[in-house]
Write a protein that holds these residues in place. Structure first.
Motif, PDB file in Angstrom:
ATOM      1  N   ASP A  19       0.738  -1.286  -0.121  1.00 10.59           N
ATOM      2  CA  ASP A  19      -0.133  -0.036  -0.157  1.00 10.59           C
ATOM      3  C   ASP A  19       0.608   1.356  -0.060  1.00 10.59           C
ATOM      4  OD1 ASP A  19      -2.180  -1.451  -0.088  1.00 10.59           O
ATOM      5  OD2 ASP A  19      -2.801  -1.368   2.239  1.00 10.59           O
ATOM      6  N   VAL A  20       1.878   1.395   0.886  1.00  7.61           N
ATOM      7  CA  VAL A  20       2.592   2.640   0.966  1.00  7.61           C
ATOM      8  C   VAL A  20       3.503   2.705  -0.480  1.00  7.61           C
ATOM      9  CG1 VAL A  20       4.997   3.098   1.970  1.00  7.61           C
ATOM     10  CG2 VAL A  20       3.110   2.501   3.415  1.00  7.61           C
ATOM     11  N   ARG A  21       3.903   1.506  -1.050  1.00  4.12           N
ATOM     12  CA  ARG A  21       4.485   1.535  -2.143  1.00  4.12           C
ATOM     13  C   ARG A  21       3.654   2.276  -3.480  1.00  4.12           C
ATOM     14  NH1 ARG A  21       8.354  -3.747  -2.669  1.00  4.12           N
ATOM     15  NH2 ARG A  21       9.774  -2.907  -1.338  1.00  4.12           N
ATOM     16  N   GLY A  22       2.379   2.063  -3.377  1.00  2.00           N
ATOM     17  CA  GLY A  22       1.322   2.266  -4.336  1.00  2.00           C
ATOM     18  C   GLY A  22       1.130   3.876  -4.174  1.00  2.00           C
ATOM     19  N   VAL A  23       1.148   4.374  -2.685  1.00  2.00           N
ATOM     20  CA  VAL A  23       1.021   5.873  -2.541  1.00  2.00           C
ATOM     21  C   VAL A  23       2.093   6.507  -2.967  1.00  2.00           C
ATOM     22  CG1 VAL A  23       0.884   7.451  -0.633  1.00  2.00           C
ATOM     23  CG2 VAL A  23      -0.707   5.490  -0.770  1.00  2.00           C
ATOM     24  N   LEU A  24       3.430   5.960  -2.748  1.00  4.02           N
ATOM     25  CA  LEU A  24       4.735   6.686  -3.093  1.00  4.02           C
ATOM     26  C   LEU A  24       4.629   6.948  -4.726  1.00  4.02           C
ATOM     27  CD1 LEU A  24       7.314   4.902  -0.626  1.00  4.02           C
ATOM     28  CD2 LEU A  24       6.404   7.237  -0.741  1.00  4.02           C
ATOM     29  N   HIS A  25       4.249   5.521  -5.261  1.00  4.39           N
ATOM     30  CA  HIS A  25       4.356   5.883  -6.896  1.00  4.39           C
ATOM     31  C   HIS A  25       3.356   6.717  -7.364  1.00  4.39           C
ATOM     32  CE1 HIS A  25       6.181   1.522  -6.545  1.00  4.39           C
ATOM     33  NE2 HIS A  25       6.812   2.104  -7.707  1.00  4.39           N
ATOM     34  N   ARG A  26       2.352   7.019  -6.859  1.00  6.48           N
ATOM     35  CA  ARG A  26       1.090   7.901  -7.289  1.00  6.48           C
ATOM     36  C   ARG A  26       2.022   9.359  -6.857  1.00  6.48           C
ATOM     37  NH1 ARG A  26      -1.959   3.971  -5.631  1.00  6.48           N
ATOM     38  NH2 ARG A  26      -2.410   4.754  -3.519  1.00  6.48           N
ATOM     39  N   ARG A 125       4.913  -0.814 -19.110  1.00  9.55           N
ATOM     40  CA  ARG A 125       5.057  -2.216 -19.632  1.00  9.55           C
ATOM     41  C   ARG A 125       5.538  -3.236 -18.561  1.00  9.55           C
ATOM     42  NH1 ARG A 125       4.904  -4.800 -24.537  1.00  9.55           N
ATOM     43  NH2 ARG A 125       4.987  -7.061 -23.800  1.00  9.55           N
ATOM     44  N   HIS A 126       6.567  -2.674 -18.010  1.00 13.85           N
ATOM     45  CA  HIS A 126       6.988  -3.592 -16.821  1.00 13.85           C
ATOM     46  C   HIS A 126       5.928  -3.812 -15.787  1.00 13.85           C
ATOM     47  CE1 HIS A 126      11.191  -3.334 -18.400  1.00 13.85           C
ATOM     48  NE2 HIS A 126      11.317  -4.418 -17.849  1.00 13.85           N
ATOM     49  N   LEU A 127       5.438  -2.874 -15.178  1.00 16.71           N
ATOM     50  CA  LEU A 127       4.536  -2.792 -14.240  1.00 16.71           C
ATOM     51  C   LEU A 127       3.165  -3.805 -14.740  1.00 16.71           C
ATOM     52  CD1 LEU A 127       4.491   0.645 -12.585  1.00 16.71           C
ATOM     53  CD2 LEU A 127       5.087  -1.513 -11.532  1.00 16.71           C
ATOM     54  N   ASP A 128       2.689  -3.551 -15.892  1.00 17.51           N
ATOM     55  CA  ASP A 128       1.585  -4.417 -16.601  1.00 17.51           C
ATOM     56  C   ASP A 128       2.163  -5.937 -16.598  1.00 17.51           C
ATOM     57  OD1 ASP A 128      -0.054  -2.243 -17.019  1.00 17.51           O
ATOM     58  OD2 ASP A 128       0.573  -1.817 -19.118  1.00 17.51           O
ATOM     59  N   ASP A 129       3.160  -6.216 -17.027  1.00 19.75           N
ATOM     60  CA  ASP A 129       3.585  -7.516 -17.242  1.00 19.75           C
ATOM     61  C   ASP A 129       3.638  -8.156 -15.956  1.00 19.75           C
ATOM     62  OD1 ASP A 129       3.849  -7.202 -19.962  1.00 19.75           O
ATOM     63  OD2 ASP A 129       6.113  -7.174 -19.929  1.00 19.75           O
ATOM     64  N   ASP A 130       4.325  -7.469 -14.931  1.00 21.17           N
ATOM     65  CA  ASP A 130       4.339  -7.942 -13.397  1.00 21.17           C
ATOM     66  C   ASP A 130       2.979  -8.207 -12.908  1.00 21.17           C
ATOM     67  OD1 ASP A 130       6.168  -8.877 -11.372  1.00 21.17           O
ATOM     68  OD2 ASP A 130       4.855  -7.278 -10.221  1.00 21.17           O
ATOM     69  N   ALA A 131       2.122  -7.243 -13.097  1.00 15.63           N
ATOM     70  CA  ALA A 131       0.645  -7.455 -12.717  1.00 15.63           C
ATOM     71  C   ALA A 131       0.012  -8.656 -13.346  1.00 15.63           C
ATOM     72  CB  ALA A 131      -0.107  -6.155 -12.876  1.00 15.63           C
ATOM     73  N   LEU A 132       0.338  -8.827 -14.680  1.00 10.34           N
ATOM     74  CA  LEU A 132      -0.372 -10.097 -15.151  1.00 10.34           C
ATOM     75  C   LEU A 132       0.467 -11.537 -14.702  1.00 10.34           C
ATOM     76  CD1 LEU A 132      -0.402  -8.826 -18.928  1.00 10.34           C
ATOM     77  CD2 LEU A 132      -2.302  -9.304 -17.390  1.00 10.34           C
ATOM     78  N   ALA A 133       1.659 -11.300 -14.605  1.00  6.77           N
ATOM     79  CA  ALA A 133       2.479 -12.366 -13.934  1.00  6.77           C
ATOM     80  C   ALA A 133       1.883 -12.746 -12.558  1.00  6.77           C
ATOM     81  CB  ALA A 133       3.844 -12.280 -13.993  1.00  6.77           C
ATOM     82  N   THR A 134       1.917 -11.648 -11.657  1.00  5.95           N
ATOM     83  CA  THR A 134       1.556 -11.821 -10.348  1.00  5.95           C
ATOM     84  C   THR A 134       0.059 -12.431 -10.250  1.00  5.95           C
ATOM     85  OG1 THR A 134       3.007 -10.313  -9.700  1.00  5.95           O
ATOM     86  CG2 THR A 134       1.187 -10.857  -8.118  1.00  5.95           C
ATOM     87  N   GLY A 135      -0.709 -11.884 -11.169  1.00  2.57           N
ATOM     88  CA  GLY A 135      -2.196 -12.411 -11.129  1.00  2.57           C
ATOM     89  C   GLY A 135      -2.297 -13.974 -11.724  1.00  2.57           C
ATOM     90  N   GLU A 136      -1.359 -14.155 -12.470  1.00  3.24           N
ATOM     91  CA  GLU A 136      -1.409 -15.566 -12.845  1.00  3.24           C
ATOM     92  C   GLU A 136      -1.191 -16.840 -11.834  1.00  3.24           C
ATOM     93  OE1 GLU A 136       1.719 -16.056 -15.898  1.00  3.24           O
ATOM     94  OE2 GLU A 136       0.455 -15.173 -17.459  1.00  3.24           O
ATOM     95  N   VAL A 137      -0.324 -16.161 -10.974  1.00  3.92           N
ATOM     96  CA  VAL A 137      -0.139 -17.013  -9.718  1.00  3.92           C
ATOM     97  C   VAL A 137      -1.097 -16.861  -8.620  1.00  3.92           C
ATOM     98  CG1 VAL A 137       2.520 -17.276 -10.082  1.00  3.92           C
ATOM     99  CG2 VAL A 137       1.681 -15.597  -8.513  1.00  3.92           C
TER     100      VAL A 137
END
Length: 196
Positions: A19-26, A125-137
């Motif tokens: 959650d903190v990382r999400g806030v920091l990225h925004r 693109r990296h974040l999208d790919d990681d979200a997909l890969a994480t979603g897969e698992v």
């Protein structure tokens, strides 16, 4: 092996840290926007037809031309004065003067912004790919857990009551998917029931 270790390390991130990382990225994205005052957002139709797309190709010769037209020791050359007929087309302060310095600054800004945009696009693109890969698992064991929850709910009335909100959301999503509609967002989580 290294990939497994990295995955294990990434899985150690707590929910709070994520959650903190999400806030920091925004906040970082907002800070980047603040570095570029006057950012303009184009409608898609203008975006696809914009002459600005040609800057990547025309930038080098324009840069050379602007360097030739730039005043030297505060004096304009006769060549530079010949371009003042274009003074009303540079969207500058003086319609009687071709403002080379202004055009050079704008070109430099556009090139710098494009570099930032390219880097952010690569990051996206990296974040999208990681979200997909994480979603897969998550989806594999998650679907198995939903299937097990259905089985448990059929066999145990106490657990059925606890699992009802989860299974109701899952059923509603499945019904809407069959109808071809976009599923509604899940309902807010009810308070956790007392352990049995």
């Amino acid at each position: 092996m290294l990939e497994r270790l990295l995955d294990a390390f990434l899985d150690l991130n707590s929910r709070e840290l994520i959650d903190v990382r999400g806030v920091l990225h925004r906040l970082h994205i907002e800070a980047i926007k603040a570095l570029w005052p006057g950012l303009e957002r184009l409608e898609e139709s203008r975006r696809t037809r914009s002459l600005g797309r040609s800057l990547a190709v025309l930038g080098p010769p324009l840069g050379k031309l602007f360097a030739l037209l730039r005043p030297t020791d505060g004096k304009e050359s006769a060549l530079a004065r010949s371009f003042h007929v274009l003074g009303d087309q540079d969207d500058g302060e003086d319609p009687e003067r071709f403002e080379v310095e202004l055009l050079e600054r704008r070109m430099k800004r556009a090139v710098a912004e494009q570099k930032v945009a390219d880097a952010l696009e690569d990051l996206a693109r990296h974040l999208d790919d990681d979200a997909l890969a994480t979603g897969e698992v998550v989806i594999g064991p998650g679907l198995a857990a939903l299937d097990l929850a259905r089985t448990i709910a059929r066999q145990n009335a106490s657990f059925r009551a606890i699992l009802a909100p989860v299974l109701d959301d899952f059923r509603a999503m499945t019904k809407q998917a069959r109808k071809g509609k976009k599923p509604e967002a899940p309902r807010p989580e009810p308070p956790a029931p007392e352990p049995i």
